[in-house]
Design an enzyme around this catalytic site. Structure first.
Site, mmCIF file in Angstrom:
data_model
loop_
_atom_site.group_PDB
_atom_site.id
_atom_site.type_symbol
_atom_site.label_atom_id
_atom_site.label_comp_id
_atom_site.label_asym_id
_atom_site.label_seq_id
_atom_site.Cartn_x
_atom_site.Cartn_y
_atom_site.Cartn_z
ATOM 1 N N GLY A 47 0.828 -1.210 0.000
ATOM 2 C CA GLY A 47 0.000 0.000 0.000
ATOM 3 C C GLY A 47 0.853 1.245 0.000
ATOM 4 C CG ASP A 91 -0.763 10.477 12.056
ATOM 5 O OD1 ASP A 91 -1.907 10.971 12.173
ATOM 6 O OD2 ASP A 91 -0.274 10.169 10.969
HETATM 7 P P1 ADP Z 1 -0.482 5.195 6.780
HETATM 8 O O1 ADP Z 1 0.588 6.188 6.573
HETATM 9 O O2 ADP Z 1 -1.764 5.510 6.108
HETATM 10 O O3 ADP Z 1 -0.655 4.836 8.231
HETATM 11 P P2 ADP Z 1 1.341 3.087 6.202
HETATM 12 O O4 ADP Z 1 2.446 3.796 5.515
HETATM 13 O O5 ADP Z 1 1.572 2.722 7.626
HETATM 14 O O6 ADP Z 1 -0.013 3.870 6.038
HETATM 15 O O7 ADP Z 1 0.999 1.770 5.423
HETATM 16 C C1 ADP Z 1 0.611 1.710 4.074
HETATM 17 C C2 ADP Z 1 0.117 0.308 3.778
HETATM 18 O O8 ADP Z 1 1.092 -0.667 4.100
HETATM 19 C C3 ADP Z 1 -1.128 -0.065 4.543
HETATM 20 O O9 ADP Z 1 -2.016 -0.718 3.672
HETATM 21 C C4 ADP Z 1 -0.643 -1.007 5.616
HETATM 22 O O10 ADP Z 1 -1.623 -1.987 5.878
HETATM 23 C C5 ADP Z 1 0.602 -1.623 5.017
HETATM 24 N N1 ADP Z 1 1.574 -1.869 6.082
HETATM 25 C C6 ADP Z 1 2.258 -0.931 6.799
HETATM 26 N N2 ADP Z 1 3.068 -1.494 7.709
HETATM 27 C C7 ADP Z 1 2.895 -2.829 7.593
HETATM 28 C C8 ADP Z 1 3.444 -3.977 8.274
HETATM 29 N N3 ADP Z 1 4.337 -3.849 9.251
HETATM 30 N N4 ADP Z 1 3.027 -5.204 7.887
HETATM 31 C C9 ADP Z 1 2.127 -5.341 6.901
HETATM 32 N N5 ADP Z 1 1.554 -4.329 6.227
HETATM 33 C C10 ADP Z 1 1.940 -3.075 6.561
#
Ligand code: ADP
Length: 303
Positions: free
Chosen positions: A14, A129
Site C-alpha cells: 500500500g 498520529d
Molecule cells: P499510513 O501512513 O496511512 O498509516 P502506512 O504507511 O503505515 O499507512 O501503510 C501503508 C500500507 O502498508 C497499509 O495498507 C498497511 O496496511 C501496510 N503496512 C504498513 N506497515 C505494515 C506492516 N508492518 N506489515 C504489513 N503491512 C503493513
C-alpha cells in the site's frame, strides 16, 4: 553492515503517509517483513543524517506492543525502514462485520494499545498520529503500534486528502486549537477515540474540517468551561464556540459498562493536564463500593 541486497522485494502492500510499503523476504532471518520506503528527496541536506540518527533510536523501543523496527538503511534518495510483517490492523477488524467484538476483546485491544503507549511515553516518544490503521494485528492476535515517532521526525509531508481526513478524527482538542506544546495527552485522546470506535463500530467524532471536528467534540462533551480547561483561551487558534450542553455520555454508548464509560471519559478529558496517562489507565480499577465485612458465623447476635 546492511545493504538493500539483504531483502527480496515482494508485492506492494500500500501507499502510506510517507511513501510506499512493500512486502519482502529478509534473507538473513528468512522472515517476511514490510519495507517502508520514505522519500527524503525533497528535504534539505542534513535531514537524511538527522532522520537516520533519530529513527535508529526507535529501534531501541523494544516492546511486545510496539512494532519491531528490524532495520533502517538509506537507498538512493530514500530511507528504507524494515518492520516485522503484520497480517491485519484494527481498522480492518472494526470494519469486518463477521468479527464479533465482545467487551473482553475490546478491553484486550485497549490494554495492548495502552501498554505500547505507556512504554513509548516513558521514553518520551510520542506517536502523534494514532488511528486504527496503525494499530497492527499479528496472526496470534497481538496488537502492536506502528509508525511511532515518525510524525515528529519526518513532519507531516504532503499528506493527501484521505490521510488528512482520517487523522483528524483522532486529533486532540489542544492540537485543533493550534497548541505547539502538546504532550503525551494527544496519544491518549486518540486512544480514547479508538476505544469509542471499538464500541460503536464506526468512528466516534467524524469532523469534516478542523472547525467541524471541534464542533463534533463539543457536541459530545459540551463546550469546555474555563474552569475545566484554564489554558484553553491562550491557545494560538482558540475561538469561542457557541455554548453547547453535554448530552449524557450513556446516551451515546447505550451498551457500554459503567467502567468503560468512566475510563473513556478520563481519556477524552479536555484539559491535557487532567487527562489520564497510559500508565494510570492501565492501573485504573473501578472504585469498589464499600461493603460491610462478612460477620463471622455465630457471633452476629451476642447473647
Ligand atoms: P499510513 O501512513 O496511512 O498509516 P502506512 O504507511 O503505515 O499507512 O501503510 C501503508 C500500507 O502498508 C497499509 O495498507 C498497511 O496496511 C501496510 N503496512 C504498513 N506497515 C505494515 C506492516 N508492518 N506489515 C504489513 N503491512 C503493513
Amino acid at each position: 553492515s546492511t545493504t538493500s541486497g539483504r531483502y527480496i522485494k515482494g508485492v506492494t502492500l500500500g501507499e502510506g503517509t510517507y511513501g510506499v510499503v512493500f512486502k519482502a523476504l529478509d534473507t538473513l532471518t528468512n522472515r517476511t517483513v514490510a519495507v517502508k520506503k520514505i522519500r527524503l528527496g525533497k528535504y534539505k541536506e542534513g535531514v537524511h543524517v538527522t532522520a537516520l540518527r533519530e529513527i535508529k533510536l526507535l529501534k531501541e523501543l523494544h516492546d511486545p506492543n510496539i512494532i519491531e523496527l528490524i532495520d533502517v538503511y538509506p537507498h538512493k534518495r530514500n530511507l528504507n525502514l524494515v518492520f516485522e510483517f503484520m497480517e491485519s490492523d484494527l481498522e480492518a477488524v472494526i470494519k469486518d462485520r463477521n468479527i464479533v467484538l465482545s467487551s473482553a476483546d475490546i478491553k484486550s485491544y485497549m490494554q495492548m494499545t495502552l501498554k505500547g503507549l505507556a512504554q513509548c511515553h516513558k521514553k518520551w516518544v510520542l506517536h502523534r498520529d494514532l488511528k486504527p490503521n496503525n494499530l497492527l494485528i499479528a496472526t496470534d492476535g497481538q496488537l502492536k503500534l506502528a509508525d511511532f515517532g515518525l510524525a515528529r521526525i519526518l513532519g507531516s509531508p504532503d499528506r493527501n486528502f484521505t490521510h488528512q481526513v482520517f487523522a483528524r478524527w483522532y486529533r486532540a482538542p489542544e492540537l485543533l486549537f493550534g497548541s505547539k506544546q502538546y504532550g503525551a495527552g494527544v496519544d491518549i485522546w486518540a486512544a480514547g477515540c479508538i476505544f469509542a470506535e471499538l464500541m460503536l463500530r464506526r468512528p466516534f467524532l467524524q469532523g469534516s474540517s478542523d472547525i467541524d471536528q471541534l464542533g463534533k467534540i463539543f457536541a459530545a462533551f459540551g463546550t469546555p468551561r474555563e474552569s475545566q480547561w484554564p489554558d484553553m483561551t491562550s491557545l494560538p487558534d482558540y475561538v469561542e464556540y457557541q455554548y453547547c450542553p453535554a448530552p449524557p455520555l450513556r446516551s451515546l454508548f447505550p451498551m457500554a459498562s459503567e467502567d468503560a464509560l468512566d475510563i473513556l471519559l478520563r481519556m477524552l478529558t479536555f484539559d491535557p493536564k487532567s487527562r489520564i496517562t497510559a500508565q494510570q489507565a492501565l492501573e485504573h480499577r473501578p472504585v469498589l463500593l464499600p461493603r460491610p465485612p462478612t460477620r463471622p458465623e455465630g457471633k452476629s447476635k451476642p447473647a
